[in-house]
Write a protein that holds these residues in place. Structure first.
Motif, mmCIF file in Angstrom:
data_model
loop_
_atom_site.group_PDB
_atom_site.id
_atom_site.type_symbol
_atom_site.label_atom_id
_atom_site.label_comp_id
_atom_site.label_asym_id
_atom_site.label_seq_id
_atom_site.Cartn_x
_atom_site.Cartn_y
_atom_site.Cartn_z
ATOM 1 N N ILE A 178 0.808 -1.212 0.000
ATOM 2 C CA ILE A 178 0.000 0.000 0.000
ATOM 3 C C ILE A 178 0.844 1.267 0.000
ATOM 4 C CG2 ILE A 178 -2.030 -1.023 1.103
ATOM 5 C CD1 ILE A 178 -0.978 0.031 3.770
ATOM 6 N N VAL A 179 0.233 2.361 -0.466
ATOM 7 C CA VAL A 179 0.810 3.704 -0.406
ATOM 8 C C VAL A 179 -0.301 4.657 0.008
ATOM 9 C CG1 VAL A 179 2.559 3.257 -2.162
ATOM 10 C CG2 VAL A 179 0.320 4.133 -2.847
ATOM 11 N N GLY A 180 0.114 5.857 0.449
ATOM 12 C CA GLY A 180 -0.851 6.879 0.809
ATOM 13 C C GLY A 180 -0.843 8.002 -0.198
ATOM 14 N N MET A 181 -2.004 8.561 -0.482
ATOM 15 C CA MET A 181 -2.107 9.712 -1.378
ATOM 16 C C MET A 181 -2.854 10.819 -0.639
ATOM 17 S SD MET A 181 -2.966 8.088 -5.139
ATOM 18 C CE MET A 181 -3.305 9.747 -5.755
ATOM 19 N N LEU A 182 -2.225 11.994 -0.619
ATOM 20 C CA LEU A 182 -2.817 13.133 0.054
ATOM 21 C C LEU A 182 -3.862 13.790 -0.838
ATOM 22 C CD1 LEU A 182 0.372 14.723 1.608
ATOM 23 C CD2 LEU A 182 -1.461 13.543 2.830
ATOM 24 N N SER A 183 -4.980 14.155 -0.217
ATOM 25 C CA SER A 183 -6.013 14.892 -0.929
ATOM 26 C C SER A 183 -6.288 16.167 -0.147
ATOM 27 C CB SER A 183 -7.300 14.062 -1.024
ATOM 28 O OG SER A 183 -8.326 14.807 -1.648
ATOM 29 N N PRO A 184 -6.183 17.330 -0.785
ATOM 30 C CA PRO A 184 -6.382 18.597 -0.065
ATOM 31 C C PRO A 184 -7.724 18.611 0.651
ATOM 32 C CG PRO A 184 -5.549 18.995 -2.276
ATOM 33 C CD PRO A 184 -5.870 17.546 -2.213
ATOM 34 N N ASN A 185 -7.653 18.964 1.941
ATOM 35 C CA ASN A 185 -8.839 19.133 2.783
ATOM 36 C C ASN A 185 -9.583 17.824 3.094
ATOM 37 O OD1 ASN A 185 -8.454 21.977 2.725
ATOM 38 N ND2 ASN A 185 -9.516 22.061 0.737
ATOM 39 N N GLU A 186 -9.127 16.666 2.545
ATOM 40 C CA GLU A 186 -9.822 15.405 2.812
ATOM 41 C C GLU A 186 -8.953 14.399 3.548
ATOM 42 O OE1 GLU A 186 -12.780 13.888 -0.115
ATOM 43 O OE2 GLU A 186 -11.694 15.221 -1.488
ATOM 44 N N GLY A 187 -7.668 14.647 3.608
ATOM 45 C CA GLY A 187 -6.795 13.775 4.370
ATOM 46 C C GLY A 187 -6.075 12.767 3.498
ATOM 47 N N MET A 188 -5.663 11.655 4.118
ATOM 48 C CA MET A 188 -4.859 10.632 3.462
ATOM 49 C C MET A 188 -5.734 9.454 3.021
ATOM 50 S SD MET A 188 -1.661 9.637 2.792
ATOM 51 C CE MET A 188 -0.604 10.434 4.003
ATOM 52 N N PHE A 189 -5.577 9.043 1.748
ATOM 53 C CA PHE A 189 -6.286 7.866 1.237
ATOM 54 C C PHE A 189 -5.272 6.751 0.988
ATOM 55 C CE2 PHE A 189 -9.453 11.050 0.457
ATOM 56 C CZ PHE A 189 -10.667 10.376 0.604
ATOM 57 N N VAL A 190 -5.590 5.558 1.442
ATOM 58 C CA VAL A 190 -4.693 4.399 1.300
ATOM 59 C C VAL A 190 -5.093 3.627 0.050
ATOM 60 C CG1 VAL A 190 -3.851 2.291 2.362
ATOM 61 C CG2 VAL A 190 -4.440 4.273 3.794
ATOM 62 N N HIS A 191 -4.082 3.429 -0.855
ATOM 63 C CA HIS A 191 -4.307 2.713 -2.108
ATOM 64 C C HIS A 191 -3.397 1.497 -2.176
ATOM 65 C CE1 HIS A 191 -6.540 5.984 -4.341
ATOM 66 N NE2 HIS A 191 -5.948 6.710 -3.389
ATOM 67 N N ARG A 192 -3.788 0.515 -3.000
ATOM 68 C CA ARG A 192 -2.830 -0.519 -3.385
ATOM 69 C C ARG A 192 -1.736 0.129 -4.212
ATOM 70 N NH1 ARG A 192 -4.499 -6.168 -4.101
ATOM 71 N NH2 ARG A 192 -3.173 -6.088 -5.955
ATOM 72 N N ARG A 193 -0.535 -0.408 -4.076
ATOM 73 C CA ARG A 193 0.586 0.187 -4.803
ATOM 74 C C ARG A 193 0.366 0.115 -6.312
ATOM 75 N NH1 ARG A 193 5.612 1.721 -3.418
ATOM 76 N NH2 ARG A 193 5.372 0.890 -1.318
ATOM 77 N N ASP A 194 -0.348 -0.934 -6.781
ATOM 78 C CA ASP A 194 -0.546 -1.076 -8.226
ATOM 79 C C ASP A 194 -1.878 -0.486 -8.685
ATOM 80 O OD1 ASP A 194 -2.180 -2.873 -6.968
ATOM 81 O OD2 ASP A 194 -1.496 -4.649 -8.064
ATOM 82 N N CYS A 195 -2.471 0.349 -7.853
ATOM 83 C CA CYS A 195 -3.739 0.979 -8.229
ATOM 84 C C CYS A 195 -3.546 1.893 -9.435
ATOM 85 C CB CYS A 195 -4.298 1.766 -7.043
ATOM 86 S SG CYS A 195 -5.813 2.689 -7.440
ATOM 87 N N LEU A 196 -4.497 1.908 -10.334
ATOM 88 C CA LEU A 196 -4.421 2.720 -11.537
ATOM 89 C C LEU A 196 -4.336 4.207 -11.207
ATOM 90 C CD1 LEU A 196 -4.520 2.670 -14.639
ATOM 91 C CD2 LEU A 196 -7.016 2.778 -14.483
ATOM 92 N N ARG A 197 -5.027 4.631 -10.189
ATOM 93 C CA ARG A 197 -5.007 6.047 -9.814
ATOM 94 C C ARG A 197 -3.638 6.451 -9.275
ATOM 95 N NH1 ARG A 197 -10.121 8.335 -6.674
ATOM 96 N NH2 ARG A 197 -10.982 7.641 -8.673
ATOM 97 N N VAL A 198 -2.976 5.552 -8.559
ATOM 98 C CA VAL A 198 -1.632 5.843 -8.033
ATOM 99 C C VAL A 198 -0.651 6.007 -9.181
ATOM 100 C CG1 VAL A 198 0.311 4.908 -6.710
ATOM 101 C CG2 VAL A 198 -2.038 4.697 -5.839
#
Length: 780
Positions: free
Chosen positions: A653-673
């Motif tokens: 997993i990795v984390g992706m920051l979203s302004p004003n919404e906090g941290m979202f946890v994704h699979r490392r191979d997620c398409l959005r990541v």
């Protein structure tokens, strides 16, 4: 001599029968004290019915006298004959059961109560009969029953009779005799009454007589039904059959002569009879369409031959001599002595090629077996008393009576386990007990009787409800192979069982009833238990499915942030609904259930909801703004699992920051990541020790052969596992009959999350018609 069975006796002329005729018949087997009690019962009945005339023109007392004579001909005991004389007294006069109980005993009163018609108005209707010992007095006529009340009365009366029969079989013997005399005098009734009586006789009383082994009663009732339902065909049959029998007379006489001579040479004391099928039975053999005299000529057993002997051994000895005399036809030798029919019938049957190579059917039985064949359970009292001082044969009346009790007990079980309306009860009896039966065996050798066409599911429920609820199929044990081991083959739930098969029911605790089980469950008992299960468990499943479908429709329409308002809006939409689409449902939960069950289309609900959604749009936006402000205050302390790839423990997993919404946890191979790799500051390495969610989401994709109830069965498996589905969608491809279901499972954050999900996936793969089940992951 030709013995004509089931001769119809329509009668409009007043009967001249007297009590002395009845006593003369009863004196052949009853004591003088019994005859005196019968006379007392007659005097009470005669006084109670004084002045009343039947539609046939005869005094009313003639009806109970005729019914009592029928029972005397069957050799029913004194209590049964007394009850026949009194059977209409409680229903049609002011006499009470208590009076009968005091004067004639509890047995007579109970039998009379069992045949007394159910009162559809819950109060004894008025009558024009006098009170005992009093002159006739005018009373108000009984209120007219509605069509619904009449149907309920008929069904309740039949149920009452059948349940009373479970306590005392004389109840149903009396009821059948009562119906025989009513049908004999049916010509006095109106055409509408005739049709109602014949339909009820055809559906209930004639099949009941057959199941009880009372073949003589069955034959007469069926002939009388045919006489009134199709009088032209009945008249044609009667005429043509008489002519055909006359044409065959030389053949019949010669066969009887040869059989008589053969039995004498063998030293067997035998009575030879020629016996003609009754008209309704011949009519069934002819089938539909207009028959011809030539069709009758091709029925080889229009006239059969019967050999009556004294013992079981002589039956088999006679069979051997017949087969030495004439060649038997393959597959036409049946031994109902060693294996009696369910109704107690016993006989040997064979079909042989006589002289001129003509076929003849021959039945061989003892005189006692003949009485049982004619009167069935009604012969019990006669044979019981006669065999007290005699040595009973291995297959005596005891076996027949035991077989009767087995299915009578089933009536009691239905009444205990399956609360239902009288109509449902009667339909169950007609479908399960009156139809042709087969016998199958458990691996332990226990015999189970089931209606023809039954499946392993029916047998499973016959054994135990819990076995039926988890029935996964069956093994049919056929025979032994060369090594001496039993050979088995697997059959599905909808396999049609064959008589004589050994059936081993397979149980799987993950299997449970689904709605499509109702399509191949043959017995009413199995269908009732399936419905009871579905009623208990499907409500929650349909409730969940309905919520998910409506939630998805709202999101698709762009309406977000309405979760806590949807139920309030549904209530309001229901109250304001003028079309009736929603108003017929008692609550918002019932609306959800209707959507889940597909009784109500989600589009119809959205049509009523959207105007209300637009009205509160500003309020929702305001509340969302407040929530957004709270999230801003929390800053980056908020950590959420991303719904695009739904990571689970064990995934990288990795984390992706979203302004004003906090941290979202994704699979490392997620398409959005992968799309954010260029922005290194937006992606942060994480491990599961840093994550403490309350629940996990796991999308799954199910590919299956499309069928009715597939989505419901999938939802049931998930619900049984204690897991929620947050979303569910289904698409079908009609050209290849394939369905693809995508559902998101919400699993509690406990140890063994992956094991939980894998168990659910395994169960989903066992659902009927499912081809594959996999986790659905949004990766490149």
């Amino acid at each position: 001599m030709i013995l004509k069975t089931g001769e119809s006796q329509t009668n409009l002329a007043p009967s001249q029968m007297t009590i002395e005729d009845l006593l003369t018949e009863a004196r052949q087997y009853l004591s003088e004290s019994d005859l005196e009690r019968i006379r007392c019962a007659y005097e009470l009945a005669k006084e109670a019915h004084k002045g009343v005339v039947r539609k046939s023109g005869e005094p009313y007392i003639q009806h109970p006298l005729e019914v009592a004579l029928l029972l005397a001909g069957m050799r029913i005991d004194a209590e049964g004959i007394m009850a026949a004389l009194l059977h209409d007294v409680v229903e049609d006069t002011d006499a009470s059961l208590e009076e009968l109980r005091e004067q004639f005993g509890s047995q007579v009163a109970s039998i009379v109560d069992g045949v007394t018609k159910f009162d559809a108005l819950a109060g004894k209707p008025g009558n024009t009969s006098p009170q005992l010992g009093k002159e006739p007095i005018p009373v108000e006529p009984p209120p007219t029953l509605s069509v619904v009340d009449k149907r309920r009365q008929r069904s309740e009366t039949v149920r009452k009779m059948l349940l009373a029969m479970a306590e005392d079989p004389r109840v149903v013997v009396l009821k059948l005799a009562d119906r025989v005399h009513n049908m004999r005098t049916l010509a006095a009734m109106t055409p509408a009454q005739q049709q109602n009586k014949t339909r009820e006789t055809s559906e209930i009383y004639a099949p009941l007589a057959r199941r009880l082994g009372m073949m003589q009663v069955q034959a007469e009732l069926e002939d009388l039904v045919l006489c009134y339902q199709d009088p032209e065909r009945y008249a044609w049959l009667k005429r043509e059959v008489e002519e055909e029998v006359q044409r065959r007379e030389p053949f019949i006489t010669e066969v009887c002569r040869i059989l008589n001579g053969e039995m004498k040479r063998a030293g067997i004391h035998a009575e030879i009879q020629a016996w003609r099928k009754h008209l309704a039975s011949i009519n069934r053999k002819l089938g539909y369409g207009q028959p011809t005299a030539g069709d009758l000529g091709r029925i080889h057993d229009l006239v059969s031959f019967r050999i009556l002997v004294d013992t079981d051994n002589e039956c088999y000895l006679a069979l051997g001599h017949i087969h030495a005399l004439w060649r038997p036809k393959d597959g036409r030798i049946k031994d109902f002595i060693a294996t009696p029919k369910l109704n107690g019938y016993q006989s040997l049957h064979t079909t042989v090629f006589c002289f001129d190579n003509r076929l003849a059917e021959i039945q061989i039985r003892t005189h006692d077996m003949q009485r049982t064949a004619e009167y069935g359970i009604a012969s019990y009292w006669y044979l019981k008393d006669r065999m007290v001082s005699e040595e009973p044969s291995p297959n005596s009346w005891k076996l027949s009576y035991k077989e009767m009790v087995a299915w009578i007990e089933q009536l009691r079980q239905w009444q205990r386990e399956l609360p239902q309306s009288a109509d449902e009860f009667v339909e169950a009896v007609k479908g399960d007990i009156f139809q042709e039966q087969i016998f199958v065996f458990t691996p332990k050798g226990e015999v189970k009787d089931l209606p023809r066409g039954s499946t392993p599911l029916d047998m499973a429920y016959r054994i135990h409800t819990d076995i039926g609820d988890h029935c996964a199929g069956a093994r049919i044990i056929t025979n032994m192979d060369d090594t001496g081991r039993l050979v088995t083959r697997l059959v599905p739930l909808d396999y049609e069982l064959k008589g004589g098969e050994i059936v081993d029911i397979m149980v799987n605790r993950t299997v449970h009833p689904t709605r499509d089980w109702l399509s191949f469950a043959r017995t009413a008992a199995a269908r009732n238990k399936i419905r009871r299960y579905l009623k208990t468990y499907e409500r929650e499943i349909n409730l969940q499915l309905g919520k998910e479908r409506l939630d998805l429709a709202l999101k698709t329409d762009g309406s977000v942030g309405l979760n806590e308002h949807v139920e309030e809006l549904l209530v309001k939409a229901r109250e304001e609904d003028k079309s009736g689409d929603l108003r017929k449902y008692a609550s918002y939960e019932d609306i959800y259930i209707a959507i889940g069950r597909e009784d109500l289309h989600v589009e119809e609900v959205m049509k009523h909801l959207m105007p209300l959604v637009r009205q509160i749009g500003m309020l929702v936006q305001s509340e969302n703004a407040e929530q957004k402000s709270e999230n801003d205050n929390e800053g980056m302390g908020v950590v959420k699992l991303a719904q695009c790839c739904c990571p689970l423990p064990g995934d990288e997993i990795v984390g992706m920051l979203s302004p004003n919404e906090g941290m979202f946890v994704h699979r490392r191979d997620c398409l959005r990541v992968s799309r954010q790799r260029e922005n290194a500051r937006a992606v942060i390495d994480l491990n599961w020790l840093q994550i403490e969610p309350e629940t996990y989401l796991s999308p799954v994709t199910i590919v299956a052969h499309d069928r009715s109830g597939l989505l419901r069965d999938v939802a049931a498996v998930v619900a049984d596992a204690g897991v929620n589905m947050t979303t569910v969608t289904s698409t079908t491809n009609p050209s290849v009959h394939k369905a693809v279901i995508t559902a998101t499972l919400e699993v509690a954050a406990t140890e063994g999350v992956l094991d939980q999900i894998e168990r659910i996936l395994r169960r989903l793969r066992q659902v009927k018609n499912v081809v594959s089940v996999e986790r659905a992951i949004n990766t490149r």
